[in-house]
Design a protein around this motif. Structure first.
Motif, PDB file in Angstrom:
ATOM      1  N   THR A 158      76.737  65.290  83.126  1.00 23.78           N
ATOM      2  CA  THR A 158      75.902  66.381  82.619  1.00 23.78           C
ATOM      3  C   THR A 158      76.355  66.798  81.225  1.00 23.78           C
ATOM      4  N   ARG A 159      77.651  66.851  81.031  1.00 19.99           N
ATOM      5  CA  ARG A 159      78.181  67.228  79.722  1.00 19.99           C
ATOM      6  C   ARG A 159      77.896  66.154  78.675  1.00 19.99           C
ATOM      7  N   GLU A 169      75.217  64.270  78.541  1.00 21.85           N
ATOM      8  CA  GLU A 169      73.825  64.437  78.132  1.00 21.85           C
ATOM      9  C   GLU A 169      73.673  65.627  77.189  1.00 21.85           C
ATOM     10  N   ARG A 170      74.374  66.720  77.471  1.00 20.99           N
ATOM     11  CA  ARG A 170      74.323  67.862  76.558  1.00 20.99           C
ATOM     12  C   ARG A 170      74.915  67.495  75.206  1.00 20.99           C
ATOM     13  N   ARG A 176      74.909  64.587  73.818  1.00 22.91           N
ATOM     14  CA  ARG A 176      73.953  63.743  73.092  1.00 22.91           C
ATOM     15  C   ARG A 176      72.972  64.612  72.303  1.00 22.91           C
ATOM     16  N   LEU A 177      72.441  65.635  72.934  1.00 27.25           N
ATOM     17  CA  LEU A 177      71.498  66.521  72.255  1.00 27.25           C
ATOM     18  C   LEU A 177      72.184  67.330  71.164  1.00 27.25           C
ATOM     19  N   GLU A 178      73.415  67.761  71.415  1.00 26.79           N
ATOM     20  CA  GLU A 178      74.157  68.485  70.385  1.00 26.79           C
ATOM     21  C   GLU A 178      74.385  67.603  69.163  1.00 26.79           C
ATOM     22  N   ALA A 180      80.253  67.704  70.063  1.00 21.40           N
ATOM     23  CA  ALA A 180      79.790  66.586  70.889  1.00 21.40           C
ATOM     24  C   ALA A 180      80.859  65.505  70.987  1.00 21.40           C
ATOM     25  N   GLN A 213      65.184  66.850  66.893  1.00 22.48           N
ATOM     26  CA  GLN A 213      65.955  68.030  67.276  1.00 22.48           C
ATOM     27  C   GLN A 213      66.067  68.987  66.090  1.00 22.48           C
TER      28      GLN A 213
END
Length: 652
Positions: free
Chosen positions: A208-209, A211-212, A214-216, A225, A395
């Motif tokens: 989960t971290r 994936e977060r 990646r967006l960061e 990240a 983003q």
């Protein structure tokens, strides 16, 4: 993930034991004690009483460090620590190594006078260390009683001969155990034994971290990240290494960057294969099949593309392309970089970066451009930070400040001793109103002279001596790099050039300055330690030399009327240090004509080159025939005269 302080030993060890048990199928253990541990969901032993710990300390003659002592209070030993240690010692089995089997002798023999303190400590650990490995796959674990921190913790050293690496150090026993837990996770995450899926609360939290993160990263928060991805990589989580490698490569870190199978995916292969191929070429690998090691599982099309890309990277014909507005910016940036405007090229790329779209969900940034012969030299660690800090891929985020330009915008950097790789001597021709591609028509003999492919400084030197069109050593021609020197100016530049001979020197200024144009010629070598100081400047317009001056052998020679800003008397005044004249001279030329030479492109990039006509007239009878490097002026009696050379009694 940082699990705990030593106070959390019990939940940490219980969690590890449960993960280990769940990772095994029924009947998946070989030893009875392991099967017992699996059923009990406990890799440890009963806790050691204070009396047992004190008895051990009395036996060994030392109080144990805090983290190991607190571990024993929870479990008196440990099974299956990581992948290669079957049993760690408790109170009964810990013992001084005392150089058993003489490994200290081997390590100490390897030490030389330049050995570091860490290397010496690593060699001596075998004589003083407390051995904790009881059963292992040739892996040693030792606590060092002489490597102690302010909290009384002893460092832990591990070493395995089959790893061909020096002993690895951990600050304390707790850090060592956390790393063994990570090693266990890595081995289970990459398992191929058909066991049950390795999924638990920790792996799910890490994924989960990831994936977060990646967006960061796409939003520009690459540092936060990166920390998350590095942590997840330590536990072997899928995607973490491939995502982190993309950022590492853009920061200039090429070691062990392989994108963890991502390049085998057809979606990402066109972007990542050039990066792997470029590193393969740089490292000089002779076996091209080694490239396939990082493409395991790739289909036939990706493998074929890999070898085709490697060939194009190797012969300099690879060109990076991208889709959409960003791809259009790439083409404009390449054209600017081609003629030396690397700062402008970089600005075009970063301005277009928000429009860049990834090839797939795990694509964090454009990467193939670093293998492009013209675009790749744009990258610096600072620029990599700027790129990663720019929101992209759909983003939103805050745009970063621009990284500093690499070019100072003048000529004075040629006299800057702090510039890495500063030329020992140099010469240039600046021509107004003429495109760089047209300079051969002004400065070369023959109508067929064309520009060579773009080259680095080192490549150009090799080309000049071995490549097509190489010129005899005895002829003072230049393999000049070309580019833009200002809004209306072009340059031809050569560094570390031939010996300056005032008697035979012929300025190319008049030939370069056609109708309606001006040309400026400079030839410098004033810094001490690089031959006798000299400097020449000549300026021509409409094919006629207007003025010139030369400082050589302690004398100033001048012709024509020099404008006040360039009056040599300002720079070569009586009693002044000659070498101090170079920088203000170059600054004055920059100011007078509004010209510059692009430092980054000349020193680090690739530029087109061509061979100029000679800068010296042919020698007369009795005059030296050979040309020699500017920083190696030989005695006069070692230089062949023209008559001697023609008669065959000397070689150039």
């Amino acid at each position: 993930m940082t699990h705990t302080t030593p106070l959390d030993w019990r939940p940490f060890l219980l969690g590890w034991s449960g993960e280990w048990s769940d990772s095994l199928a029924d009947g998946g253990t070989r030893r009875e004690e392991d099967e017992t541990a699996r059923r009990a969901r406990w890799l440890g032993f009963p806790s050691a009483s204070e009396e047992r710990i004190v008895a051990m300390e009395e036996r060994l003659g030392r109080r144990m460090p805090p983290s190991y002592r607190e571990f024993l209070e929870v479990s008196d030993g440990w099974r299956n620590a990581g992948g290669f240690i079957g049993l760690l010692a408790g109170t009964a089995d810990a013992r001084w190594h005392d150089n058993e089997s003489a490994p200290a002798d081997i390590f100490e023999e390897r030490l030389d006078d330049d050995a570091t303190d860490a290397e010496r400590r690593g060699a001596g650990i075998w004589r003083r260390g407390l051995q904790l490995d009881v059963e292992s796959d040739m892996t040693h674990v030792l606590l060092d009683p002489e490597d102690v921190d302010d909290d009384g913790e002893w460092a832990v050293y591990t070493w395995a001969s089959w790893r061909a690496a020096p002993p690895e150090r951990y600050a304390n026993f707790a850090d060592f155990m956390r790393d063994m837990h990570r090693e266990f996770h890595c081995l289970r995450a990459g398992r191929t034994d058909g066991g049950p899926e390795f999924a638990n609360d920790l792996t799910r939290e890490l994924d989960t971290r990831v994936e977060r993160a990646r967006l960061e990263a796409l939003r520009g928060d690459w540092e936060r990240a990166g920390h998350v991805l590095d942590e997840a990589k330590g536990y072997g989580r899928p995607r973490a290494a491939a995502l982190g490698d993309q950022m590492r490569r853009l920061l200039g870190r090429t070691y062990m960057v392989y994108f963890d199978g991502m390049a085998a995916d057809p979606r990402y292969a066109p972007e990542l294969l050039p990066v792997l191929a470029a590193e393969h070429v740089v490292r000089g690998h002779r076996d091209d099949s080694a490239l396939l090691f990082h493409l395991r599982g790739a289909g036939r099309e990706v493998v074929s593309l890999a070898f085709a890309t490697l060939e194009r990277v190797r012969n300099g014909t690879y060109r990076y392309t991208a889709a959409g507005p960003f791809g259009e910016a790439v083409e404009r940036a390449r054209e600017l970089a081609r003629w030396g405007d690397t700062d402008g090229a970089w600005r075009i790329l970063t301005d277009a970066l928000p429009a860049w779209q990834p090839s797939g969900p795990d694509h964090l940034a454009p990467l193939g451009w670093v293998a492009d012969p013209l675009l790749g030299p744009l990258l610096t660690p600072e620029r990599g930070c700027e790129l990663l800090s720019t929101p992209r891929g759909g983003q939103a985020g805050e745009a970063p400040g621009r990284s500093a330009d690499r070019d100072p915008g003048d000529l004075a950097w040629l006299a800057d001793p702090d510039t890495p790789g500063i030329p020992t001597s140099y010469r240039f021709v600046l021509v107004e109103g003429v495109a760089p591609a047209d300079l051969p028509g002004r400065l070369a003999d023959g109508d067929g002279t064309v520009l060579n492919r773009p080259m680095t400084r080192d490549e150009a030197r090799g080309f000049a001596s071995r490549g097509p069109g190489a010129v005899p050593y005895v002829v003072d021609t230049a393999l000049a790099a070309v580019g833009r020197a200002g809004p209306c100016w072009s340059f031809a530049f050569e560094d570390d050039v031939a010996y300056f001979d005032l008697r035979r020197f012929v300025s190319p200024a008049a030939a370069a300055a056609g109708e309606g144009t001006r040309a400026v010629v400079g030839w410098g070598g004033l810094r001490s330690g690089h031959g006798r100081p000299f400097f020449h400047l000549s300026v021509a317009q409409d094919g006629v030399e207007q003025y010139a001056f030369t400082y050589a052998d302690g004398e100033l020679h001048r012709t024509g009327r020099t404008p006040p800003a360039l009056d040599p008397d300002r720079f070569f005044g009586e009693g002044e240090e000659v070498t101090a004249a170079e920088r203000p001279l170059l600054e004055a030329v920059s100011g007078e004509f509004g010209v510059h030479l692009p430092r980054h492109a000349i020193m680090n990039g690739r530029l087109h080159t061509f061979t100029t006509r000679p800068w010296a007239r042919p020698p007369g009878n009795g005059e030296p025939f050979g040309a020699v490097p500017a920083d190696t002026v030989p005695p006069a009696d070692t230089i062949a005269t023209r008559d001697e050379f023609v008669a065959g009694r000397a070689t150039p």
